[in-house]
Design a protein around this motif. Sequence first.
Motif, PDB file in Angstrom:
ATOM      1  N   LYS A  38      47.338  45.264  41.819  1.00 57.90           N
ATOM      2  CA  LYS A  38      46.052  44.683  42.203  1.00 57.90           C
ATOM      3  C   LYS A  38      46.166  43.164  42.231  1.00 57.90           C
ATOM      4  O   LYS A  38      46.814  42.564  41.366  1.00 57.90           O
ATOM      5  CB  LYS A  38      44.962  45.093  41.220  1.00 57.90           C
ATOM      6  CG  LYS A  38      44.697  46.585  41.203  1.00 57.90           C
ATOM      7  CD  LYS A  38      43.597  46.915  40.240  1.00 57.90           C
ATOM      8  CE  LYS A  38      44.270  47.306  38.946  1.00 57.90           C
ATOM      9  NZ  LYS A  38      43.377  47.627  37.882  1.00 57.90           N
ATOM     10  N   LEU A  39      45.505  42.559  43.204  1.00 55.84           N
ATOM     11  CA  LEU A  39      45.500  41.103  43.270  1.00 55.84           C
ATOM     12  C   LEU A  39      44.885  40.486  42.021  1.00 55.84           C
ATOM     13  O   LEU A  39      45.282  39.406  41.602  1.00 55.84           O
ATOM     14  CB  LEU A  39      44.739  40.620  44.502  1.00 55.84           C
ATOM     15  CG  LEU A  39      45.430  40.821  45.840  1.00 55.84           C
ATOM     16  CD1 LEU A  39      44.517  40.385  46.977  1.00 55.84           C
ATOM     17  CD2 LEU A  39      46.742  40.067  45.905  1.00 55.84           C
ATOM     18  N   GLU A  40      43.938  41.192  41.422  1.00 53.46           N
ATOM     19  CA  GLU A  40      43.300  40.670  40.218  1.00 53.46           C
ATOM     20  C   GLU A  40      44.315  40.420  39.101  1.00 53.46           C
ATOM     21  O   GLU A  40      44.086  39.608  38.217  1.00 53.46           O
ATOM     22  CB  GLU A  40      42.222  41.643  39.699  1.00 53.46           C
ATOM     23  CG  GLU A  40      41.102  41.916  40.667  1.00 53.46           C
ATOM     24  CD  GLU A  40      41.432  43.031  41.657  1.00 53.46           C
ATOM     25  OE1 GLU A  40      41.871  44.132  41.274  1.00 53.46           O
ATOM     26  OE2 GLU A  40      41.261  42.768  42.861  1.00 53.46           O
ATOM     27  N   ASP A  41      45.449  41.130  39.160  1.00 55.15           N
ATOM     28  CA  ASP A  41      46.494  40.939  38.154  1.00 55.15           C
ATOM     29  C   ASP A  41      47.052  39.517  38.182  1.00 55.15           C
ATOM     30  O   ASP A  41      47.667  39.073  37.223  1.00 55.15           O
ATOM     31  CB  ASP A  41      47.643  41.933  38.362  1.00 55.15           C
ATOM     32  CG  ASP A  41      47.207  43.382  38.159  1.00 55.15           C
ATOM     33  OD1 ASP A  41      46.161  43.613  37.523  1.00 55.15           O
ATOM     34  OD2 ASP A  41      47.925  44.274  38.645  1.00 55.15           O
ATOM     35  N   GLU A 100      45.261  32.878  41.376  1.00 56.68           N
ATOM     36  CA  GLU A 100      46.406  32.346  42.106  1.00 56.68           C
ATOM     37  C   GLU A 100      46.513  32.910  43.518  1.00 56.68           C
ATOM     38  O   GLU A 100      47.055  32.266  44.410  1.00 56.68           O
ATOM     39  CB  GLU A 100      47.700  32.658  41.361  1.00 56.68           C
ATOM     40  CG  GLU A 100      47.765  32.071  39.987  1.00 56.68           C
ATOM     41  CD  GLU A 100      48.962  32.608  39.215  1.00 56.68           C
ATOM     42  OE1 GLU A 100      49.917  33.120  39.832  1.00 56.68           O
ATOM     43  OE2 GLU A 100      48.935  32.518  37.981  1.00 56.68           O
ATOM     44  N   ILE A 101      46.035  34.138  43.718  1.00 61.63           N
ATOM     45  CA  ILE A 101      46.129  34.821  45.006  1.00 61.63           C
ATOM     46  C   ILE A 101      44.763  35.399  45.339  1.00 61.63           C
ATOM     47  O   ILE A 101      44.195  36.149  44.553  1.00 61.63           O
ATOM     48  CB  ILE A 101      47.183  35.950  44.972  1.00 61.63           C
ATOM     49  CG1 ILE A 101      48.544  35.394  44.580  1.00 61.63           C
ATOM     50  CG2 ILE A 101      47.243  36.665  46.314  1.00 61.63           C
ATOM     51  CD1 ILE A 101      49.608  36.441  44.375  1.00 61.63           C
ATOM     52  N   ARG A 102      44.259  35.042  46.521  1.00 63.28           N
ATOM     53  CA  ARG A 102      42.946  35.533  46.941  1.00 63.28           C
ATOM     54  C   ARG A 102      43.059  36.205  48.307  1.00 63.28           C
ATOM     55  O   ARG A 102      43.682  35.656  49.218  1.00 63.28           O
ATOM     56  CB  ARG A 102      41.950  34.369  47.000  1.00 63.28           C
ATOM     57  CG  ARG A 102      41.615  33.818  45.617  1.00 63.28           C
ATOM     58  CD  ARG A 102      40.841  32.516  45.667  1.00 63.28           C
ATOM     59  NE  ARG A 102      41.580  31.373  46.202  1.00 63.28           N
ATOM     60  CZ  ARG A 102      42.569  30.730  45.579  1.00 63.28           C
ATOM     61  NH1 ARG A 102      42.979  31.125  44.403  1.00 63.28           N
ATOM     62  NH2 ARG A 102      43.158  29.680  46.132  1.00 63.28           N
ATOM     63  N   LEU A 103      42.456  37.361  48.424  1.00 59.13           N
ATOM     64  CA  LEU A 103      42.442  38.096  49.680  1.00 59.13           C
ATOM     65  C   LEU A 103      41.423  37.457  50.617  1.00 59.13           C
ATOM     66  O   LEU A 103      40.269  37.277  50.255  1.00 59.13           O
ATOM     67  CB  LEU A 103      42.073  39.562  49.413  1.00 59.13           C
ATOM     68  CG  LEU A 103      42.091  40.496  50.610  1.00 59.13           C
ATOM     69  CD1 LEU A 103      43.500  40.613  51.175  1.00 59.13           C
ATOM     70  CD2 LEU A 103      41.570  41.866  50.195  1.00 59.13           C
ATOM     71  N   LYS A 104      41.884  37.100  51.814  1.00 59.54           N
ATOM     72  CA  LYS A 104      41.008  36.443  52.790  1.00 59.54           C
ATOM     73  C   LYS A 104      40.581  37.380  53.924  1.00 59.54           C
ATOM     74  O   LYS A 104      39.484  37.272  54.421  1.00 59.54           O
ATOM     75  CB  LYS A 104      41.693  35.215  53.388  1.00 59.54           C
ATOM     76  CG  LYS A 104      42.113  34.173  52.353  1.00 59.54           C
ATOM     77  CD  LYS A 104      40.968  33.651  51.526  1.00 59.54           C
ATOM     78  CE  LYS A 104      40.149  32.671  52.276  1.00 59.54           C
ATOM     79  NZ  LYS A 104      39.051  32.106  51.525  1.00 59.54           N
TER      80      LYS A 104
END
Length: 146
Positions: free
Chosen positions: A3-6, A10-14
């Motif tokens: 998961k990106l939340e991990d 630092e990393i955001r889904l656009k």
Amino acid sequence: MIKLEDYGDEIRLKAVSEYYETEPQGEVKDQQWFTNQMIALEIDAEIWSPQGFMSTCTAIEAKMGRERTVKGGPRPLDMDIVAWGDVTMDMDFLTLPHPRAKERAFVLVPLKEIAPNYVFPDGTTIDEALDAIEYRLEDRKIWQKA
């Protein structure tokens, strides 16, 4: 499950494209069609380099069961970095932008969906790249909405 939340902020889904089924390309044609999707991420460049992010993608592929035994063969997951802003680089394990991105409808069609005005670092637009490629392989569309 990854998961990106991990990764915190630092990393955001656009943006996320639709899924596209595509016929296997290259030499290994006797396998299931691939499911392709393009995502756009915003990544903190002070924390992540393209090389570091690619290493993380490779580790995620391995965690999901990918074994690199047959080039172009079946795999549960294949993650590529198509572009990293306007960065250009050519290293053993990472070339940016992806060296074959402009030749592949299964990259360009979902890329156009999420970033219709994207321009490759050499000035080529998505529409110019799409106009320059052959969409068909063996008289079948190589992409279709899943």
